[in-house]
Design a protein around this motif. Structure first.
Motif, PDB file in Angstrom:
ATOM      1  N   LYS A 480       0.864  -1.287  -0.031  1.00 31.12           N
ATOM      2  CA  LYS A 480      -0.007  -0.066  -0.091  1.00 31.12           C
ATOM      3  C   LYS A 480       0.835   1.255  -0.083  1.00 31.12           C
ATOM      4  O   LYS A 480       0.409   2.204  -0.791  1.00 31.12           O
ATOM      5  CB  LYS A 480      -0.924   0.046   1.068  1.00 31.12           C
ATOM      6  N   ALA A 481       1.924   1.030   0.629  1.00 34.58           N
ATOM      7  CA  ALA A 481       2.892   2.556   0.660  1.00 34.58           C
ATOM      8  C   ALA A 481       3.832   2.532  -0.664  1.00 34.58           C
ATOM      9  O   ALA A 481       3.617   3.753  -1.002  1.00 34.58           O
ATOM     10  CB  ALA A 481       3.946   2.331   1.822  1.00 34.58           C
ATOM     11  N   LYS A 482       3.931   1.644  -1.124  1.00 37.26           N
ATOM     12  CA  LYS A 482       4.421   1.673  -2.383  1.00 37.26           C
ATOM     13  C   LYS A 482       3.555   2.164  -3.424  1.00 37.26           C
ATOM     14  O   LYS A 482       3.787   3.380  -4.225  1.00 37.26           O
ATOM     15  CB  LYS A 482       5.075   0.217  -2.816  1.00 37.26           C
ATOM     16  N   GLU A 483       2.400   1.781  -3.329  1.00 32.39           N
ATOM     17  CA  GLU A 483       1.196   2.167  -4.388  1.00 32.39           C
ATOM     18  C   GLU A 483       0.993   3.641  -4.349  1.00 32.39           C
ATOM     19  O   GLU A 483       1.003   4.332  -5.470  1.00 32.39           O
ATOM     20  CB  GLU A 483       0.260   1.202  -3.959  1.00 32.39           C
ATOM     21  N   GLN A 484       1.101   4.191  -2.960  1.00 31.01           N
ATOM     22  CA  GLN A 484       0.715   5.682  -2.876  1.00 31.01           C
ATOM     23  C   GLN A 484       1.981   6.418  -2.712  1.00 31.01           C
ATOM     24  O   GLN A 484       1.903   7.658  -2.861  1.00 31.01           O
ATOM     25  CB  GLN A 484      -0.073   5.698  -1.639  1.00 31.01           C
ATOM     26  N   GLY A 485       3.264   5.949  -3.165  1.00 34.32           N
ATOM     27  CA  GLY A 485       4.226   6.761  -3.176  1.00 34.32           C
ATOM     28  C   GLY A 485       4.684   6.985  -1.789  1.00 34.32           C
ATOM     29  O   GLY A 485       5.048   8.405  -1.600  1.00 34.32           O
ATOM     30  N   PHE A 486       4.558   6.543  -0.884  1.00 35.70           N
ATOM     31  CA  PHE A 486       4.613   6.947   0.366  1.00 35.70           C
ATOM     32  C   PHE A 486       6.157   6.707   1.085  1.00 35.70           C
ATOM     33  O   PHE A 486       6.585   7.009   2.433  1.00 35.70           O
ATOM     34  CB  PHE A 486       3.648   6.414   1.512  1.00 35.70           C
TER      35      PHE A 486
END
Length: 943
Positions: A480-486
């Motif tokens: 999820k963090a990767k998907e959102q560029g976090f």
């Protein structure tokens, strides 16, 4: 916990193979074999891994340039002013490059000076989120000054900024005395952002004496690239460092700028030596060293007779601080021959701040008292959060408790040996392959059941949650963090990846408000499966620690939210991690419950979010001893909730050292026993019956004093008063107390002198205050102040003295945990002054919620003893909190004669006689079996 220095630093840093450790059924062994993290005993921290000043390019540049004369002049014909600030230009005489200076007056006797490029190529980083939103400026008025100067005064007129144009200098004047000068040594330094030219430097640059642009010198000074070991730091904006000097007139005693394993009083720095503020994971850090370790607070205090000042340098990039004290010279010849005159030359301390980037943004806290300076600093950065009561109890930690059965057995061991404790801790091994917010299904198959066991005894659980996230698309937090560029990005634009406990990891970018909001949501019960409302959090490795990075941390050219490089904000990364965690714990309770979050990395303002500890210390006497000045330094820089791992994290303490550490830790704000994985188990009952008894007694003393501890934290929260205090705070006029760091005050009432030497049979205790009396808390012996006394000590003795004139509230019954003691009775320890009087306070609320703020659900009581009458009265009429508790015991020290009678009087009631016991030998009066409502007005008459 952290990493140690590998023996072959260069090879280890450069190794390109195996971005993840080899597989193993015992992950820790795999790490240890692969990286050889643990050091050889007594080996110093490897300087091949960590820089000293000679390796820091901006330090070398500034030192080279500052060997020349100051080149800055203020253009006072450029002055403009509005309600908030006064602005003027500063010009570099050599380059003609202009700077913009802004001077602000802030309520509470604070001045702020900002210096920035007037027209930078791109914005320079200004530290956000640290300052509180309540800053109120005071309009500064321009007073008389000659053509080469400008005088700015606050509304009251007793504080003035005297600005001299050429060379540029600022004098801070209080009641016509110059107490501080800025740039009087000409060390203002400001590197302007540049565009790198491919061709040879222009003729103008060549003529600029301040910049040597030869290729060889560029490399040596690290203008565009800086090498350290196998690492190359590429600087796309070129050199951007800043610096400024401050001269403190009449001051020889300075404190602050944590974190270093050093003395409380700051020492002089010589050539090539400076206090470094750069958050690093330094396993088994070297003591009496100025290298930066886990946290940074760029704030120092100066104290002398009659005055205390503070300097807060708001910059989150790598920072160095040089200090040079010129002591007082009694007499000097000012003339020769018959007219020779002798004149006193006062002392002065020069402080030189240097930062790699950002702007100059400095706050001058003018006191004049220590208490004033504490209030001024908290006005800027916030006060210590009021902790939940359970967190002031004892914490039991180890890397790692193996499984649920291990937790159950250790928990039962405390009950079996009648030792109170409040919190069980779980380190990284409780997770599924170092994936935070998960549980190892084999070791912890039913975490809720485990928490319910702890809840049944009103105990809590703390688990670790680090900022590195395992690179694994099947791990939902990562995906999820990767998907959102976090994640933090590398300089090429992809996700930054480094090695930490899970192997290959990416690092959450907590500087992004959206990342913090998302991360906070991970603590919701629906998201964090297996968590309950008794689970709290430990943030570790958040310097951030990157095992294969330069100095075991993140490359400076990594990219954060807003396109800021990591170099701009390195020291604030852990601050944001703790902020997001604390907010997550508050959110999961819908804003009702106070969080508890311990962090290893910190910055100015971290006190708003929880507690801090001193990191990976070692089980040696010297580390026990250095923990006292380390904690005092944290305390005076706003972080009251601090502690050191009891027993030492690394190595195996012998029984004597362990007992002495428990005795010390019981009288320090954060009280946790902790040990690394390859140490022998050291639960309190594993060292023989006698040592178990001694440790039990130390921990029980902590629980006895919980009402006093909680009251102290309330005052830290509302009035910025440190909980653990160096003697100079309480005795600001006692010159002999200014350098004391082997003992300290808890609040204003208790003086503690931990035993920090093996096989000690006597300790020298300094009792300050010429008009003070002190009472030995064990023997009740009365001592006069302003003297050093020899106190005999057995292994069951820690010298603790109660100050005459104080009242200390205690608990008379100890339970399994703080929660089990909610309704247990109170006692009062009344220690009389030379005038036969005493005062004290007591604060109580529910110990866990924010109702003390929202609904004023609290009790704040005042105790006073004068002319033979002890009075319990209300200290804050706003508070209302129902309590079933009674005061059942009152103990009065220093009563010179046996009373004829003792009676109690409650409003609306008749006088009631009280049985008493008086001991003439110790001059003590003991009242037992009382039943006085803690929250009601009453009096005790001693006739």
């Amino acid at each position: 916990m952290g990493t140690a220095e590998p023996p072959e630093a260069a090879e280890w840093q450069a190794a390109p193979e195996a971005t993840q450790p080899p597989p193993s059924s015992q992950p820790w062994l795999a790490y240890r074999q692969h990286f050889t993290f643990f050091r050889v005993e007594d080996e110093a921290v490897d300087k091949n891994i960590f820089k000293d000043c000679s390796n820091i390019a901006f330090y070398r540049r500034q030192k080279q340039q500052l060997s020349r004369k100051s080149m800055y002049r203020a253009l006072l014909d450029s002055v403009t002013a509005d309600r908030d600030s006064t602005r003027f230009q500063i010009i570099n005489e050599a380059t003609k490059a202009p700077l913009l200076a802004e001077v602000y007056g802030i309520e509470g006797n604070i001045f702020r000076l900002k210096i920035n490029e007037e027209s930078p190529l791109k914005p320079r980083y200004e530290v956000p989120d640290v300052l509180t939103s309540k800053l109120s400026t005071v309009r500064l008025t321009s007073c008389s000054g000659d053509s080469g100067s400008l005088v700015l005064a606050d509304g009251k007129g007793d504080l003035k900024c005297h600005i001299t144009a050429n060379p540029f200098k600022v004098d801070l004047v209080s009641e016509e005395e110059v107490v501080m000068s800025i740039n009087s040594l000409g060390q203002l330094y400001f590197e302007h952002l540049q565009i790198r030219l491919k061709q040879r430097a222009t003729k103008e640059n060549e003529e600029d004496a301040s910049v040597d642009t030869s290729q060889e010198n560029q490399e040596d000074l690290g203008l565009w690239e800086e090498k350290f070991g196998k690492f190359v730091d590429v600087k796309v904006n070129g050199p951007a460092s800043i610096g400024l000097d401050f001269s403190l007139h009449g001051f020889e005693h300075l404190y602050g700028i944590p974190q270093h394993a050093e003395s409380h009083q700051l020492k002089n720095t010589g050539d090539g030596d400076a206090y470094r503020l750069y958050n690093l994971d330094v396993y088994g850090y070297k003591i009496h060293d100025k290298m930066g370790i886990y946290g940074s607070v760029p704030y120092l205090l100066a104290h002398k007779l009659g005055r205390t000042l503070g300097i807060f340098w708001l910059n989150a990039s790598e920072t160095l601080v040089e200090i040079n004290t010129e002591p007082e010279v009694k007499y000097t010849l000012t003339q020769t021959g018959p007219a020779a005159a002798k004149q006193k030359v006062t002392s002065r301390t020069d402080v030189h701040w240097m930062s790699e980037s950002g702007i100059i943004d400095v706050f001058l806290l003018t006191g004049p008292t220590p208490s004033d300076v504490f209030k001024q600093y908290s006005h800027l950065t916030g006060t210590q959060a009021l902790p939940p009561l359970f967190s002031l109890g004892y914490h039991q930690c180890r890397w790692n408790y193996e499984d649920e059965q291990d937790v159950k057995a250790v928990d039962a061991g405390f009950d079996e040996h009648d030792i109170p404790y409040d919190v069980m801790w779980l380190d990284i091994e409780h997770t599924e392959g170092k994936r935070y917010f998960t549980w190892d299904k084999k070791r912890f198959p039913n975490p809720k059941r485990m928490q319910e066991l702890l809840r049944s005894k009103k105990r809590k659980l703390v688990v670790i949650s680090d900022p590195h996230i395992k690179v694994d698309l099947d791990y939902s937090v990562y995906a999820k963090a990767k998907e959102q560029g976090f994640f933090v990005r590398n300089h090429e634009g992809g996700d930054f990846e480094g090695v930490c406990w899970p192997g290959l990891s990416s690092y959450l970018d907590f500087t992004n408000p959206k990342v913090r909001e998302w991360y906070s949501g991970l603590f919701a019960f629906s998201a964090y499966q297996g968590s309950t409302d008794i689970l709290y959090v430990w943030n570790d490795m958040n310097e951030p620690s990157v095992f294969r990075g330069p100095e075991l941390t993140m490359q400076k050219n990594a990219i954060h939210h807003g396109n800021w490089e990591h170099r701009e904000l390195h020291n604030i990364y852990g601050f944001y991690h703790q902020m997001a965690t604390a907010e997550g714990l508050i959110q999961r309770s819908k804003g009702k419950e106070r969080p508890f979050v311990l962090t290893r990395s910190f910055f100015a303002g971290s006190q708003k979010y929880g507690a801090v500890w001193t990191g990976d210390n070692t089980a040696e006497w010297s580390y026990l001893k250095i923990s006292i000045p380390m904690l005092l330094t944290l305390s005076v820089t706003g972080i009251s909730f601090c502690g050191a791992d009891v027993g030492g994290f690394i190595g195996n303490p012998d029984a004597e050292l362990l007992v002495r550490w428990y005795q010390a830790g019981a009288y320090q704000p954060f009280f946790r026993g902790h040990a690394t994985m390859d140490t022998k188990r050291r639960e309190p009952w594993l060292f023989g019956e006698e040592h178990t008894r001694l440790i039990r007694e130390a921990i029980r003393q902590r629980y006895t004093l919980l009402p006093y501890w909680y009251s102290l934290f309330y005052h830290a929260h509302v009035a910025s008063e440190p909980v653990m205090r160096p003697l100079w705070i309480e005795f600001p006029d006692a010159l002999e107390a200014f350098g004391v760091e082997d003992e300290y005050m808890l609040g204003s009432a208790l003086l503690v002198h931990p035993v920090t030497e093996p096989k000690a049979t006597v300790v020298d205790v300094f009792l300050p205050g010429s008009n003070e009396v002190w009472y030995d808390s064990k023997t009740f012996t009365r001592w006069e102040g302003a003297c050093t006394v020899k106190i005999p000590v057995d292994l069951d003795t820690i010298p603790v003295f109660q100050r005459g004139g104080s009242v200390v509230p205690i608990k008379t019954t100890i339970g399994k945990s703080t929660g089990c003691m909610t309704d247990s009775p109170y006692g009062l320890r009344v220690a009389l002054s030379t005038k036969g009087s005493a005062v004290g306070e007591f604060y109580l609320d529910d110990g866990h919620s924010f109702q003390y703020v929202h609904q004023k659900q609290f009790l704040h009581r005042k105790f006073s003893f004068c002319s033979g009458v002890l009075i319990n009265s209300c200290a804050d009429e706003r508070g209302r909190y129902p309590s079933k508790c009674v005061v059942e015991q009152i103990f009065i020290l220093g009563l010179k004669k046996k009373p004829s009678s003792v009676t109690t009087h409650s409003s609306g009631g008749e006088d009631q006689p009280v049985a008493f016991v008086y001991c003439a030998k110790t001059s003590t009066l003991s009242l037992e079996k009382l039943s006085l409502d803690i929250g009601a007005d009453w009096e005790v008459h001693v006739k």
